[in-house]
Design a protein around this motif. Structure first.
Motif, PDB file in Angstrom:
ATOM      1  N   MET A 257       0.936  -1.184  -0.060  1.00  0.00           N
ATOM      2  CA  MET A 257      -0.013   0.120  -0.077  1.00  0.00           C
ATOM      3  C   MET A 257       0.976   1.469  -0.124  1.00  0.00           C
ATOM      4  O   MET A 257       0.694   2.189  -0.501  1.00  0.00           O
ATOM      5  N   ALA A 258       2.105   1.113   0.408  1.00  0.00           N
ATOM      6  CA  ALA A 258       3.010   2.455   0.485  1.00  0.00           C
ATOM      7  C   ALA A 258       3.296   2.400  -1.074  1.00  0.00           C
ATOM      8  O   ALA A 258       3.520   3.505  -1.497  1.00  0.00           O
ATOM      9  N   GLY A 290       7.686  -2.077   5.842  1.00  0.00           N
ATOM     10  CA  GLY A 290       6.776  -1.349   5.215  1.00  0.00           C
ATOM     11  C   GLY A 290       6.426   0.054   5.758  1.00  0.00           C
ATOM     12  O   GLY A 290       6.412   1.274   4.986  1.00  0.00           O
ATOM     13  N   LEU A 291       6.380   0.342   7.023  1.00  0.00           N
ATOM     14  CA  LEU A 291       6.132   1.302   7.581  1.00  0.00           C
ATOM     15  C   LEU A 291       7.014   2.212   7.668  1.00  0.00           C
ATOM     16  O   LEU A 291       6.957   3.530   7.390  1.00  0.00           O
ATOM     17  N   ASN A 292       8.344   1.835   7.808  1.00  0.00           N
ATOM     18  CA  ASN A 292       9.498   2.597   7.754  1.00  0.00           C
ATOM     19  C   ASN A 292       9.656   3.230   6.196  1.00  0.00           C
ATOM     20  O   ASN A 292      10.141   4.456   6.088  1.00  0.00           O
ATOM     21  N   LEU A 293       9.564   2.487   5.369  1.00  0.00           N
ATOM     22  CA  LEU A 293       9.493   2.787   3.955  1.00  0.00           C
ATOM     23  C   LEU A 293       8.504   3.946   3.549  1.00  0.00           C
ATOM     24  O   LEU A 293       8.733   5.033   3.164  1.00  0.00           O
ATOM     25  N   ALA A 294       7.144   3.890   4.248  1.00  0.00           N
ATOM     26  CA  ALA A 294       6.265   5.167   4.079  1.00  0.00           C
ATOM     27  C   ALA A 294       6.657   6.182   4.770  1.00  0.00           C
ATOM     28  O   ALA A 294       6.263   7.243   4.251  1.00  0.00           O
ATOM     29  N   ALA A 295       7.240   6.032   5.938  1.00  0.00           N
ATOM     30  CA  ALA A 295       7.765   7.136   6.826  1.00  0.00           C
ATOM     31  C   ALA A 295       8.827   7.840   5.906  1.00  0.00           C
ATOM     32  O   ALA A 295       8.811   9.138   6.040  1.00  0.00           O
ATOM     33  N   VAL A 296       9.774   7.207   5.459  1.00  0.00           N
ATOM     34  CA  VAL A 296      11.043   7.662   4.958  1.00  0.00           C
ATOM     35  C   VAL A 296      10.327   8.560   3.589  1.00  0.00           C
ATOM     36  O   VAL A 296      11.142   9.553   3.357  1.00  0.00           O
ATOM     37  N   GLN A 297       9.473   8.115   2.912  1.00  0.00           N
ATOM     38  CA  GLN A 297       9.155   8.583   1.527  1.00  0.00           C
ATOM     39  C   GLN A 297       7.853   9.300   1.825  1.00  0.00           C
ATOM     40  O   GLN A 297       7.338   9.937   0.901  1.00  0.00           O
ATOM     41  N   ASN A 298       7.414   9.475   3.138  1.00  0.00           N
ATOM     42  CA  ASN A 298       6.363  10.476   3.562  1.00  0.00           C
ATOM     43  C   ASN A 298       5.014  10.196   2.433  1.00  0.00           C
ATOM     44  O   ASN A 298       4.534  11.061   2.028  1.00  0.00           O
ATOM     45  N   LEU A 299       4.871   8.803   2.548  1.00  0.00           N
ATOM     46  CA  LEU A 299       3.678   8.350   1.646  1.00  0.00           C
ATOM     47  C   LEU A 299       2.352   8.065   2.536  1.00  0.00           C
ATOM     48  O   LEU A 299       2.592   7.845   3.845  1.00  0.00           O
ATOM     49  N   GLY A 300       1.305   8.420   2.046  1.00  0.00           N
ATOM     50  CA  GLY A 300       0.007   8.572   2.547  1.00  0.00           C
ATOM     51  C   GLY A 300      -0.551   7.300   3.097  1.00  0.00           C
ATOM     52  O   GLY A 300      -1.771   7.122   2.869  1.00  0.00           O
ATOM     53  N   LEU A 301       0.092   6.556   3.791  1.00  0.00           N
ATOM     54  CA  LEU A 301      -0.331   5.120   4.379  1.00  0.00           C
ATOM     55  C   LEU A 301      -1.237   5.457   5.529  1.00  0.00           C
ATOM     56  O   LEU A 301      -0.864   6.211   6.407  1.00  0.00           O
ATOM     57  N   VAL A 302      -2.194   4.719   5.522  1.00  0.00           N
ATOM     58  CA  VAL A 302      -2.984   4.966   6.694  1.00  0.00           C
ATOM     59  C   VAL A 302      -3.347   3.352   7.176  1.00  0.00           C
ATOM     60  O   VAL A 302      -3.861   2.605   6.689  1.00  0.00           O
ATOM     61  N   LEU A 303      -2.535   3.294   8.451  1.00  0.00           N
ATOM     62  CA  LEU A 303      -2.396   2.006   8.948  1.00  0.00           C
ATOM     63  C   LEU A 303      -3.120   1.940  10.063  1.00  0.00           C
ATOM     64  O   LEU A 303      -3.081   2.492  11.187  1.00  0.00           O
ATOM     65  N   ILE A 304      -4.162   1.058  10.214  1.00  0.00           N
ATOM     66  CA  ILE A 304      -4.839   0.844  11.398  1.00  0.00           C
ATOM     67  C   ILE A 304      -4.581  -0.402  11.917  1.00  0.00           C
ATOM     68  O   ILE A 304      -4.809  -1.504  11.277  1.00  0.00           O
ATOM     69  N   ALA A 360      -2.790  15.895   1.951  1.00  0.00           N
ATOM     70  CA  ALA A 360      -2.035  17.166   1.960  1.00  0.00           C
ATOM     71  C   ALA A 360      -0.377  16.802   1.837  1.00  0.00           C
ATOM     72  O   ALA A 360       0.422  17.761   2.021  1.00  0.00           O
ATOM     73  N   GLY A 361       0.047  15.686   1.614  1.00  0.00           N
ATOM     74  CA  GLY A 361       1.236  15.108   1.401  1.00  0.00           C
ATOM     75  C   GLY A 361       2.030  15.039   2.703  1.00  0.00           C
ATOM     76  O   GLY A 361       3.248  15.167   2.884  1.00  0.00           O
ATOM     77  N   GLY A 362       1.208  14.958   3.891  1.00  0.00           N
ATOM     78  CA  GLY A 362       1.868  14.753   5.343  1.00  0.00           C
ATOM     79  C   GLY A 362       2.322  13.734   5.616  1.00  0.00           C
ATOM     80  O   GLY A 362       2.834  13.121   6.783  1.00  0.00           O
ATOM     81  N   GLY A 363       2.054  12.243   4.602  1.00  0.00           N
ATOM     82  CA  GLY A 363       2.648  11.233   5.149  1.00  0.00           C
ATOM     83  C   GLY A 363       1.887  10.245   5.977  1.00  0.00           C
ATOM     84  O   GLY A 363       0.689  10.526   6.177  1.00  0.00           O
ATOM     85  N   PRO A 364       2.523   9.323   6.311  1.00  0.00           N
ATOM     86  CA  PRO A 364       1.666   8.409   7.139  1.00  0.00           C
ATOM     87  C   PRO A 364       1.267   8.442   8.318  1.00  0.00           C
ATOM     88  O   PRO A 364       1.753   9.346   9.230  1.00  0.00           O
ATOM     89  N   THR A 365       0.226   7.617   8.855  1.00  0.00           N
ATOM     90  CA  THR A 365      -0.502   7.828  10.237  1.00  0.00           C
ATOM     91  C   THR A 365      -0.748   6.413  10.658  1.00  0.00           C
ATOM     92  O   THR A 365      -1.217   5.394   9.838  1.00  0.00           O
TER      93      THR A 365
END
Lengths: 471, 323
Positions: A257-258, A290-304, A360-365
């Protein structure tokens, strides 16, 4: 077992709870429920019992809002010298805890007549009322309620079909998790993406799949979305619903998903890609990758993270030493929220905020939803390892019952209207079941088809060259 | 244009990225550094850090992200620094990418490329030939070029293919092979073997760095009046069954040569195919020369003992020719 940030490790007494609440309110200038958990306090440093020690102001901003980071809220500044060059994403750190109550209970191993068992101790108290919904109209609240009813009715029908030997394999239930499945997916926009986990039948319904699709998957029928090649919630739709089919190996959806966010970004779009994981799946290595990649690349992953306290038969404390799974977000420099997963309005609010951030391009949560798996791992599992008192506690937190009470108090729905809605949902499910059962089993020769894409699809980016658009 | 094997790889990447904005690269150290073997040298300067993306050191995330981007219609090319590390991403490849189209009709047009193979004293973790893990996985394609021309032509075809392609580049050949490589639109088809050297007496079916070894032996034996045909498979999955059968029927004797280890290696599969379809055409046993069933040893005399050698190949060929 108690939350990390609970004041002590013994079962809470109502008096101690009240004292703790008032101290916490004083310390934070507001109700304890809005307090952010901050760092876990090591058990050894806590007082032996009684109230939480008073603390100074917290480092997190009190309004919990993300800092604005340049035009458009994007995390990085564009480098005019070379398109696409970006500065290093700024590290963000903050927590939000939307819960109205803290869970305090203990789960311990005991010997019971020569057998090892789990004992749950805690106060079986009624839940607080749901939070006021933010950004949801009356009609939307009622719609969420209806989706939850449909989710439960679908699963009851799946259980019936199983008992009639019409299901191939097992059935995986999301009983007690309907509010989280439904309200999280409800927050997604049409251009966002999602990938469900095995119990997120409600998310699939909200995303527009008819109940018959899920039933046909479970019955391995020819007209199921996978044509009988896979079962359960293992299906998706790239074209219109933007749903990625899960696989059985937990955690693998997170980098995928990232990558969906990455692919959309390469087409000039910042979208949210939502997926779910559990307390068990969080133990996998690919969760971290996966979460680290999303964080580093500031990708809009919403992980519940649906913390439903049991991974098959393994309780949370055998999975991890932490109790608030959301604190893991700190290690990735990304924001986290904790919600009561049986309160659909909290789930919606958190999901909505995370999706807005992604747009808004603010990255994952990372959102931790605290709830309870109210059935076994699958239908074959009677979950005898779950203590009865634990189920009793959580039965009081049934998400449908809680929302029903709330809607009635609000006078948005009365008993008659709810009854009518239940009947309509039931007849919809029966009609869907009939349609599903009308589908034949797949022809055997289909087993050999579709291993490769030999020109049957034409994968191409839909948005390249059309300029930047927001969902 | 005279190019080495690795320069041909780089050229294919550059041309495909220019041709199709859906193509992008991701991998470890592929950006400013240009990749451990410089297969992506300078590409970040032309295409920027979004289309040439350095990833964290995490192969499951690398492949997962490639799969996700492919679902949006992009064509990611992911580099493994060494193909030994593809084991770290096994689940994403085998359970996610390979089964996606079969399960739910979602194509995964990704290329997973990187250096494989031994002969450079890389030791147990920088020398392996991991092809058979993936040849045994329906839904994948597995490709390994033996020449610079094919390195370019096959990589371009792999990028345009709608399926997940494991693209094994032999690191022994990276800078030892240099030849005239056509510029622009040069494609080599996937699933088609190539007759690297025609011959009438005996077929050596092989791939990768064993192709130049076989050609060397063929040249030497030609002086002794023995004409070997060398068939370069190029694609290991799906196999070019017709190409192999045609060669076997021309020469009626087959030796299979690969650098991968023996048990469960491709030679066993090819042997089965030949005896199923060409039994009547064969005039001798099907022989195989492979690496030994051990990890790849580090020290040069050990690795030389482990790998198939020209001397051993010549000896086995002569033995087979006597039938």
């Amino acid at each position: 077992m108690a939350d990390n940030d609970a004041p002590n490790t013994t079962p809470a007494k109502p008096a101690a709870e009240a004292a703790e609440k008032s101290v916490a309110e004083k310390a934070n200038g507001g109700p304890a429920s809005s307090e952010s958990p901050a760092q876990p306090v090591p058990a050894a440093s806590r007082p032996a019992g009684g109230a939480r020690p008073q603390r100074g102001p917290r480092r997190e901003r009190p309004d919990h809002r993300p800092r604005r980071r340049g035009p458009g809220g994007g995390a990085t500044e564009p480098n005019p010298a070379r398109p696409g060059a970006r500065s290093t994403p700024r590290v963000t750190e903050w927590f939000q805890d939307l819960r109205q109550e803290r869970l305090r209970f203990e789960l311990e191993e005991i010997w019971d007549e020569g057998k090892l068992a789990y004992r749950w101790t805690g106060a079986i108290t009624p839940p607080p009322p749901l939070v006021e919904p933010r950004g949801l109209s009356r009609e939307q609240c009622i719609e969420i309620f209806r989706w939850m009813l449909l989710n439960r009715a679908l699963e009851q029908q799946l259980e019936n079909l199983y008992k009639q030997s019409r299901v191939v394999g097992g059935v995986y239930f999301g009983l007690g998790q309907e509010g989280c499945s439904v309200a999280s997916a409800y927050a997604l926009g049409p251009n966002d993406w999602m990938a469900p986990m095995i119990r997120n039948q409600g998310s699939l319904l909200v995303r527009g799949f008819p109940a018959r699709d899920i039933m046909m998957q479970y019955m391995a029928r020819a007209d199921s979305p996978t044509g009988g090649k896979d079962g359960t919630s293992h299906f998706g739709d790239l074209e219109s619903r933007h749903v990625v089919a899960p696989i059985s190996m937990l955690g693998d959806l997170i980098p995928v998903m990232a990558g969906v966010c990455l692919g959309e970004r390469l087409q000039g779009r910042e979208i949210a890609a939502m997926t779910w994981i559990g307390d068990g799946g969080q133990s996998t290595g690919v969760f971290h990758e996966g979460l680290n990649l999303a964080a580093v690349q500031n990708l809009g992953l919403v992980l519940i993270v649906e913390n439903n306290l049991w991974a098959y038969s393994t309780p949370l404390q055998k999975q991890t030493r932490i109790r608030d799974l959301a604190i893991r977000a700190r290690a990735y420099g990304i924001p986290a929220m904790i919600v009561d997963g049986t309160d659909p309005f909290q789930v919606y609010q958190a999901a909505h905020q995370a999706i807005e951030r992604a747009h808004a391009g603010g990255g994952p949560t990372l959102i931790e939803a605290k709830l309870m798996r109210m059935k076994g791992h699958a239908i074959h599992d009677p979950a005898a390892y779950v203590p009865a008192a634990m189920l009793e506690f959580w039965r009081l937190r049934d998400p449908i019952a809680r929302l029903e009470i709330w809607l009635k108090r609000k006078s948005w729905l009365d008993e008659a209207a709810i009854e009518e809605m239940r009947r309509a949902v039931e007849s919809e499910i029966l009609a869907e079941r009939d349609a599903a059962e009308a589908s034949p089993m797949p022809p055997p020769e289909r087993a050999f088809e579709g291993v490769y894409c030999d020109g049957c699809h034409d994968p191409r980016p839909r948005f390249l060259g059309r300029g930047r658009r927001r969902p | 244009m005279q190019l080495t094997y690795v320069e041909a790889i780089r050229l294919a990447l550059e041309e495909e990225m220019r041709r199709d904005p859906a193509v992008f690269l991701l991998g470890e150290d592929i950006g400013v550094y240009g990749g451990a073997f410089k297969a992506t040298a300078g590409l970040i300067d032309e295409f920027g850090p979004v289309r040439v993306m350095d990833t964290p050191l995490a192969e499951s995330a690398l492949v997962g992200a490639a799969i996700g981007a492919a679902y949006t219609g992009m064509r990611p090319v992911a580099e493994f620094q060494f193909m030994d590390f593809i084991a770290c991403a096994y689940n994403q490849i085998v359970n996610f990418a390979a089964k996606s189209h079969y399960r739910w009709q979602a194509p995964v047009p990704i290329v997973l490329r990187g250096p494989a193979g031994g002969g450079v004293h890389g030791g147990p973790f920088h020398s392996q030939n991991p092809e058979m893990h993936f040849v045994h996985t329906p839904g994948l394609k597995v490709v390994e070029p033996a020449t610079a021309v094919d390195a370019k032509g096959l990589l371009k075809s792999a990028i345009r293919d709608n399926n997940p392609v494991i693209f094994l580049e032999h690191k022994f050949l990276y800078r030892r092979v240099k030849e005239e490589v056509p510029e622009g639109e040069h494609l080599a088809p996937l699933g088609k073997a190539r007759v690297a050297r025609p011959g009438r007496d005996l077929s050596v079916i092989t791939y990768g760095a064993m192709v130049p070894l076989a050609l060397e032996v063929a040249d030497r034996l030609a002086g002794e009046g023995l004409e070997l045909e060398v068939l370069d498979l190029r694609t290991l999955l799906p196999l070019d069954v017709e190409g192999m059968l045609a060669s076997a029927r021309r020469t009626s004797k087959v030796l299979i040569l690969h650098e991968d280890t023996r048990t469960g290696g491709l030679a066993g599969e090819i042997t089965a195919l030949l005896q199923e379809h060409a039994y009547e055409d064969l005039d001798g046993p099907i022989l195989r020369l492979t690496a030994a069933d051990t990890p790849v040893p580090f020290s040069p005399p050990l690795e030389e003992a482990f790998l198939p050698s020209a001397a051993r190949l010549a000896e086995m060929v002569k033995q087979l020719a006597r039938y």
